[in-house]
Enzyme design. Sequence first.
Site, short mmCIF file in Angstrom:
data_model
loop_
_atom_site.label_atom_id
_atom_site.label_comp_id
_atom_site.label_asym_id
_atom_site.label_seq_id
_atom_site.Cartn_x
_atom_site.Cartn_y
_atom_site.Cartn_z
N THR A 98 87.35 45.08 98.33
CA THR A 98 87.00 44.65 96.98
C THR A 98 88.27 44.14 96.31
O THR A 98 89.10 44.92 95.84
CB THR A 98 86.39 45.81 96.17
OG1 THR A 98 85.21 46.27 96.84
CG2 THR A 98 86.00 45.35 94.77
N LYS A 173 80.43 41.29 94.13
CA LYS A 173 80.82 42.70 94.21
C LYS A 173 81.37 43.20 92.88
O LYS A 173 81.07 44.32 92.44
CB LYS A 173 81.86 42.90 95.32
CG LYS A 173 82.38 44.34 95.45
CD LYS A 173 81.26 45.33 95.75
CE LYS A 173 81.73 46.78 95.75
NZ LYS A 173 82.63 47.10 96.87
N LYS A 241 90.39 49.60 88.76
CA LYS A 241 90.87 48.36 89.36
C LYS A 241 89.80 47.28 89.33
O LYS A 241 90.04 46.13 88.94
CB LYS A 241 91.29 48.62 90.81
CG LYS A 241 91.73 47.38 91.59
CD LYS A 241 91.51 47.52 93.09
CE LYS A 241 90.04 47.50 93.43
NZ LYS A 241 89.77 47.47 94.89
#
Length: 284
Positions: A98, A173, A241
């Site tokens: 990711t 995502k 993040k």
Amino acid sequence: MNTTKIGWIGLGNMGIPMAGQLVNADYKVTVYNRSKDKEASLKEMGASVAGTPKDLISEIDVLVLMVSDDAAIEQIFNSEDGLFSADISGKVIINMSTVSPAISKEMAALCRDKGAQYLDAPVSGSVKQAETAQLVVMVGGDETAFGQVKPILEKMGKMAVRLGDVGSGNGAKLAINSLLALYTQGLAETVLFANQQGIKTEDLLNLLNNGAIANVFTKIKGDAIIAGNYKPAFALKHIVKDLNLAKAIGLDSPLAKTALNTFEAASFKYGEEDLIAVIKEVKG
């Protein structure tokens, strides 16, 4: 045995079971991880081990990356013994991490210049889905390259879908993980509000899990709340993040801003715990 030789870089909570699915599917798999102790379980299953990314890419046809962030990708590609220090022509590199769409577009362009293909292919699902090959894989990149590696992706998940050009998998995502953050904070707040009304957590979750909005996530994280089990399936620091990556490409909605503020505050105390540990921050 499948004849395609696969390399794997990144053996964390997700990487180990995902790579294990390929070993179990009779692919010849070679792994590399910076923390060498994490290679042991794959080696016991029959995988080979490479000393550097450069050594690894020279031995395989398809390389899968499953690492933590953009900085790790930069290191893997551009370090002294990184991927770009080897001849990568003809290889297909699948980045299942990711990361930002920008890093994927940058590395895809450099790979094309060197005669290789790059796909971004992050997954929806956590450790349990990785262990049972029930991940959903979202892919950006060349359609022909996707067709070539789709059978590999389908060994790790129940569905692999190409969404468009490079970066589109990463974009999808980040959208999904933004919803994950909103839902996680919402679940935490709902449990605490119900507790304030004298409703036991177990009773609330029994209602939720049998009602119209029942889902697997509520069941898993509800059980974790009841047990006080915050062992990370998906560490809270990683959702911070991801929310920041989403913010960088335009996520600016009221709920998203609130979630980022909450999870950032929680990360100072609970960053290494599972993301549902945000309930401790909300509770105060």
